[in-house]
Design a protein around this motif. Structure first.
Motif, PDB file in Angstrom:
ATOM      1  N   LYS A  91      31.404   5.270  87.025  1.00  0.00           N
ATOM      2  CA  LYS A  91      30.259   5.969  86.442  1.00  0.00           C
ATOM      3  C   LYS A  91      30.619   7.391  86.024  1.00  0.00           C
ATOM      4  O   LYS A  91      30.011   7.955  85.110  1.00  0.00           O
ATOM      5  CB  LYS A  91      29.091   5.973  87.424  1.00  0.00           C
ATOM      6  N   ALA A  95      29.751   8.252  82.282  1.00  0.00           N
ATOM      7  CA  ALA A  95      28.732   9.271  82.034  1.00  0.00           C
ATOM      8  C   ALA A  95      29.290  10.378  81.143  1.00  0.00           C
ATOM      9  O   ALA A  95      28.593  10.917  80.275  1.00  0.00           O
ATOM     10  CB  ALA A  95      28.239   9.849  83.355  1.00  0.00           C
ATOM     11  N   LEU A  98      29.396   9.046  77.565  1.00  0.00           N
ATOM     12  CA  LEU A  98      28.052   8.938  77.005  1.00  0.00           C
ATOM     13  C   LEU A  98      27.451  10.309  76.689  1.00  0.00           C
ATOM     14  O   LEU A  98      26.625  10.442  75.784  1.00  0.00           O
ATOM     15  CB  LEU A  98      27.158   8.167  77.976  1.00  0.00           C
ATOM     16  N   ARG A 184      20.560   4.157  72.985  1.00  0.00           N
ATOM     17  CA  ARG A 184      20.694   5.449  73.653  1.00  0.00           C
ATOM     18  C   ARG A 184      19.342   5.895  74.223  1.00  0.00           C
ATOM     19  O   ARG A 184      19.265   6.511  75.299  1.00  0.00           O
ATOM     20  CB  ARG A 184      21.225   6.500  72.673  1.00  0.00           C
ATOM     21  N   PHE A 187      18.690   4.423  77.641  1.00  0.00           N
ATOM     22  CA  PHE A 187      19.587   5.036  78.629  1.00  0.00           C
ATOM     23  C   PHE A 187      19.042   6.395  79.056  1.00  0.00           C
ATOM     24  O   PHE A 187      19.006   6.720  80.252  1.00  0.00           O
ATOM     25  CB  PHE A 187      20.984   5.189  78.030  1.00  0.00           C
ATOM     26  N   ASP A 188      18.596   7.187  78.099  1.00  0.00           N
ATOM     27  CA  ASP A 188      18.029   8.497  78.418  1.00  0.00           C
ATOM     28  C   ASP A 188      16.704   8.353  79.159  1.00  0.00           C
ATOM     29  O   ASP A 188      16.390   9.151  80.061  1.00  0.00           O
ATOM     30  CB  ASP A 188      17.822   9.308  77.139  1.00  0.00           C
ATOM     31  N   GLY A 192      19.874   7.822  82.715  1.00  0.00           N
ATOM     32  CA  GLY A 192      21.287   7.473  82.747  1.00  0.00           C
ATOM     33  C   GLY A 192      21.689   6.841  84.070  1.00  0.00           C
ATOM     34  O   GLY A 192      20.967   6.032  84.640  1.00  0.00           O
ATOM     35  N   TYR A 193      22.853   7.249  84.569  1.00  0.00           N
ATOM     36  CA  TYR A 193      23.365   6.705  85.825  1.00  0.00           C
ATOM     37  C   TYR A 193      22.877   7.490  87.047  1.00  0.00           C
ATOM     38  O   TYR A 193      23.258   7.165  88.178  1.00  0.00           O
ATOM     39  CB  TYR A 193      24.899   6.758  85.838  1.00  0.00           C
TER      40      TYR A 193
END
Length: 370
Positions: A91, A95, A98, A184, A187-188, A192-193
Motif C-alpha cells: 500500500k 498510494a 496514486l 479515481r 478511490f478518493d 484511498g487506502y
C-alpha cells in the motif's frame, strides 16, 4: 450455486468512451520480470496520449530501478513518498503512485505480469457511466509442469471464477491487483487506502470492500483481450506463504463484509467434512455433503471455462479437490494467526481496521449507486 448463477447471468455492458487512464505498478526486486511488464504496458492499442504508466520502485536492492530508468521517456519512475511511510507493505508504493496519477480511470497490475496490447482498451470499455470498478481475470503462465505449479494455476483460476460469479449477482467479494481498475473518484470518496493502511495485505480485496460499502457498481471483464498473465511460479513454500498473505484478510471481513466472511468460513468448514467420513454416526452425511460440494464446484469451473474463454485442464480437478483439504486448513489458520513474509519483510497479525466511514466517506456521487 450462487457463483454458477452469476456466471450464467453475466452480461458485459460496454462503452466507447476513452478517458485518460493512469496505470500504477509497484515494483520491489523485480529485475527478472520488469522489462517484459513495462514493454507490454507501453505497447497498447489505446491512444498513447490518453494514458500514462507510473511505476513505483519500492526500495529495490537489485537492478529494478536501473531497468526502469532506461524507460524514463515512456514511464514515470517514482519512489515511495514520505507521507505514506506508515502504510504497510504494497500500500505504501501504491498510494505514492496514486498520489501522482492524473487519470480518471486507474488500472493496476503487478511487476511480474504482462498484459496483451488490448488490455487498457478492453478494461476501459467496461466503464459504463454506472460502473465505478472493474475486476479482471489473471492467469499463471505455463512455466512448469510440476504438481505445485499445476495446483496454484488451477486454484487461482477457481478463485477468480468464484469472484466473477459473485460479481455476476451483484456481490463484490474478491479481485486481484494483477488486473484491477477503478475510477479515481471512488478511490478518493473512500479515503484511498487510509482506513486499511495498517493491513500488510489487501490492496485489492480490502479496497474492493471499501468500494462496496460506498455502493460502487462493479463489473467483471471476461474478455480474453483484457486478461493478464503472471510469470511468477511459486515453490511450495512460496505458494503457502502467498496464500497465507491472502488468508490474513479473512478475519477483517467480519466488519467489512459479513456475508463474505460467512462464505470464507464455509469454505474452511467444507474442507473439514471429509474428516468425518470414517465416523459411523456422521460418515454417510459427510460423504453426501462432500459429493454435493464436488459436483457444484465442477459446475462453476465448467461454466467459467465457457464464460471466461480460458481454463486449466479440468482433468486436474480431482487432485485439486483432495489437496484442498490440508491446504485450506493450513493457510487459513496460519494466515489468520501466524502472519507471513512478503518481499523479504515479515508481517505479523494486526488488528482489523475500522469498518466505519468518516463523514467524507459517505457516498454522494450518482455513478457509485448500486
Amino acid at each position: 450455486m450462487i457463483f454458477a448463477i452469476g456466471l450464467l447471468r453475466r452480461r458485459d455492458l460496454l462503452t466507447t468512451e476513452q478517458p485518460f487512464v493512469s496505470i500504477v505498478v509497484a515494483a520491489r526486486d523485480e529485475q527478472a520480470f520488469i522489462t517484459a511488464c513495462v514493454e507490454s504496458l507501453i505497447d497498447q492499442t489505446y491512444p498513447r496520449n490518453q494514458y500514462e504508466v507510473l511505476v513505483v520502485d519500492d526500495d529495490s536492492s537489485d537492478d529494478t530501478r536501473a531497468i526502469l530508468e532506461s524507460y524514463a521517456d515512456e514511464v514515470c519512475v517514482l519512489s515511495p513518498l514520505p507521507e505514506f511511510a506508515g502504510y504497510a507493505a504494497k500500500k505504501r508504493p501504491m498510494a505514492s503512485g496514486l498520489a501522482r496519477a492524473r487519470g480518471e480511470i486507474i488500472l493496476t497490475t503487478d511487476a511480474d505480469c504482462t498484459v496483451p496490447p488490448t488490455w487498457v482498451k478492453t478494461m476501459v470499455e467496461h466503464f459504463t457511466p454506472e460502473t465505478s470498478v472493474v475486476a479482471g481475470y489473471s492467469r499463471i503462465a505455463p512455466v512448469s509442469s510440476g504438481i505445485v505449479h499445476r495446483f496454484q494455476t488451477f486454484d487461482f483460476h477457481a478463485l477468480l471464477s468464484a469472484a466473477a460469479g459473485a460479481i455476476g449477482v451483484g456481490r463484490s467479494w474478491a479481485a486481484t491487483g494483477q488486473n484491477f481498475a477503478f475510477r479515481r473518484s471512488i478511490f478518493d470518496l473512500v479515503g484511498g487506502y487510509e482506513s486499511i493502511a495498517n493491513r500488510p495485505s489487501g490492496d485489492d480485496v480490502l479496497l474492493l470492500q471499501r468500494f462496496r460499502k460506498a455502493r460502487a457498481t462493479t463489473a467483471f471483464c471476461s474478455n480474453p483481450a483484457g486478461h493478464v498473465t503472471t510469470w511468477r511460479s511459486e515453490s511450495l513454500s512460496g505458494l503457502v506463504n502467498q496464500r497465507r498473505r491472502w488468508a490474513s484478510n479473512a478475519i477483517v471481513q467480519i466488519g467489512l463484509n459479513p456475508a463474505f466472511f460467512a462464505y470464507v468460513s464455509g469454505v474452511l468448514s467444507a474442507n473439514l467434512v471429509p474428516l468425518f467420513a470414517a465416523d459411523t454416526r456422521f460418515g454417510g452425511a459427510a460423504i453426501s455433503l462432500w459429493m454435493a460440494k464436488l459436483l457444484l464446484d465442477f459446475v462453476v469451473l465448467w461454466l467459467s471455462r465457457r464464460r471466461l474463454g480460458t481454463s486449466p485442464s479440468l482433468w486436474f480437478y480431482p487432485v485439486w479437490q483432495i489437496l484442498q483439504i490440508p491446504y485450506t486448513l493450513l493457510v487459513g489458520v496460519a494466515g489468520t494467526f501466524l502472519g507471513f513474509t512478503w518481499k523479504g519483510r515479515r508481517h505479523t497479525r494486526v488488528s482489523p481496521p475500522s469498518s466505519r466511514y468518516s463523514p467524507k466517506d459517505e457516498p454522494e456521487a450518482s455513478h457509485v449507486t448500486m
